[in-house]
Design a protein around this motif. Sequence first.
Motif, PDB file in Angstrom:
ATOM      1  N   PHE A  41       3.019  10.680 -24.192  1.00 52.40           N
ATOM      2  CA  PHE A  41       2.141   9.615 -24.647  1.00 52.40           C
ATOM      3  C   PHE A  41       0.699  10.131 -24.698  1.00 52.40           C
ATOM      4  O   PHE A  41       0.384  11.198 -24.169  1.00 52.40           O
ATOM      5  N   GLN A  42      -0.152   9.330 -25.317  1.00 51.21           N
ATOM      6  CA  GLN A  42      -1.579   9.622 -25.269  1.00 51.21           C
ATOM      7  C   GLN A  42      -2.039   9.646 -23.812  1.00 51.21           C
ATOM      8  O   GLN A  42      -1.602   8.845 -22.990  1.00 51.21           O
ATOM      9  N   GLN A  43      -2.926  10.570 -23.494  1.00 59.60           N
ATOM     10  CA  GLN A  43      -3.527  10.765 -22.178  1.00 59.60           C
ATOM     11  C   GLN A  43      -2.550  11.299 -21.136  1.00 59.60           C
ATOM     12  O   GLN A  43      -2.929  11.506 -19.986  1.00 59.60           O
ATOM     13  N   THR A 104      -5.528  11.309 -29.051  1.00 61.89           N
ATOM     14  CA  THR A 104      -5.022  10.660 -30.256  1.00 61.89           C
ATOM     15  C   THR A 104      -3.521  10.879 -30.353  1.00 61.89           C
ATOM     16  O   THR A 104      -2.962  11.779 -29.713  1.00 61.89           O
ATOM     17  N   SER A 105      -2.859  10.063 -31.150  1.00 62.87           N
ATOM     18  CA  SER A 105      -1.413  10.186 -31.347  1.00 62.87           C
ATOM     19  C   SER A 105      -1.128  10.906 -32.657  1.00 62.87           C
ATOM     20  O   SER A 105      -2.026  11.178 -33.455  1.00 62.87           O
ATOM     21  N   PRO A 142       1.861   7.000 -29.432  1.00 57.80           N
ATOM     22  CA  PRO A 142       0.746   6.099 -29.079  1.00 57.80           C
ATOM     23  C   PRO A 142       0.980   5.418 -27.736  1.00 57.80           C
ATOM     24  O   PRO A 142       2.113   5.294 -27.257  1.00 57.80           O
ATOM     25  N   VAL A 143      -0.115   4.965 -27.118  1.00 59.62           N
ATOM     26  CA  VAL A 143      -0.027   4.230 -25.852  1.00 59.62           C
ATOM     27  C   VAL A 143       0.770   2.950 -26.065  1.00 59.62           C
ATOM     28  O   VAL A 143       0.560   2.244 -27.054  1.00 59.62           O
ATOM     29  N   LYS A 147      -1.412  -5.010 -21.633  1.00 58.42           N
ATOM     30  CA  LYS A 147      -2.723  -5.513 -21.224  1.00 58.42           C
ATOM     31  C   LYS A 147      -3.197  -4.835 -19.947  1.00 58.42           C
ATOM     32  O   LYS A 147      -4.338  -5.034 -19.527  1.00 58.42           O
ATOM     33  N   GLN A 148      -2.314  -4.062 -19.323  1.00 54.94           N
ATOM     34  CA  GLN A 148      -2.652  -3.391 -18.078  1.00 54.94           C
ATOM     35  C   GLN A 148      -3.425  -2.104 -18.358  1.00 54.94           C
ATOM     36  O   GLN A 148      -3.410  -1.569 -19.469  1.00 54.94           O
TER      37      GLN A 148
END
Length: 393
Positions: A41-43, A104-105, A142-143, A147-148
């Motif tokens: 995933f991103q990050q 970025t994705s 992508p992430v 909402k967390q």
Amino acid sequence: MKLFALFLICLPAMVVAQSREVDPDDLRLTIEIEELPAQPFQQEMILLTIHGVYQRHITQEKLEQPDLTGINWMQLGEDHWFESRLNGKTVKNMRRRIALFPETSGKLEIGAFQHHLTLLDEENKWFEHTIRSQPITFDVIPVPQTKQWWFPVRRLEIQDSWSNAPDQLLPGEGVLRIIRVSALGARPDMIPPMPELTSPSALIFPHPEKRLVDLTARGPEAVAFWRWTIKPRNDVSTILEPIEFSYFDTATRKSEKAVISAQRVAYLPDETDQPAQVAQDAPAQLRPGLLIICGLVSFLVSIAVLVGKDREFSGVWLRRLFEKYTLLYRLRRGVRQNDLSTVRRLAQSLDHQNIPDDVRATLLSKLDIHIYGRTQQVFDLKEFYLRFRRSIH
């Protein structure tokens, strides 16, 4: 004669080894991304290894890194140079580890690394030569929609500690709570913001949070310290609400929730309210500390008598003076026993009883950094006591 013959045998190999003609197999540079259980995933942290193998003598070198567009990165320590065996020969190796954090994705590319080398020719003259790695690409997801706070980690550890027992406070005393969050495979800015500590009946004073990073072979380990000073509003106890935050476990590929349980903060019962207990013929014992305090009481009473000749005697003044010297005696004993938590608690009590002082504030700040920070500097507790004692009036 034998040595000369051996030199003639080795001479052709030496000439080839120090030639301006460079065999591509003599100098190789590769980059490799570690295998992951799924697409990242991103990050999410990805470990990259740059590995060079060199069968030529190198006098100087410089590794040039490409522009990592769309990727945040951290180098994990110094370049590691070592020797290995290849086809029966000893060769030089260089290894560099980098932690990548895609911002970025989509399909991302890592361009060619360039290793600029200075080699020797047949006449032992220097000349420049550059080798390059092959670019590689990988896909990033992508992430997830949530909402967390997005917090991907490989391992999460939480420690909840207190300056002293939170349910055994002395009347009017406060307590310092420190929560240490350690995340392997994350940068310090990826840790969630310091939460708000809530309670229906407590005074809560948050301190500025501290964030550090430790570079390890398994990736960066980000550490955050969340700190609060807590004091019950009433004379009995209070409850601190639990703390929760979410994170994504990159090993199990699941979203998890970290929960720090609720905590009771309470004062010890007043000993004057407890029924007296009759001693059962216990043998009398005289403790050195008790003798010192008794002597101190006699000394203070003598001072009070002398002071009473010139002004009205004040029982409050005498009690405060007695409390101050009692705390100083206990502080000195804590220093001798190297009991940091006791030293901090008593020093805070003495500081609150005196006029604010910059020297004391600096000393207490250094003590907090030594106890709760990750510093390798030597802390002289005896010097702390001497300087702190001189600041008490």
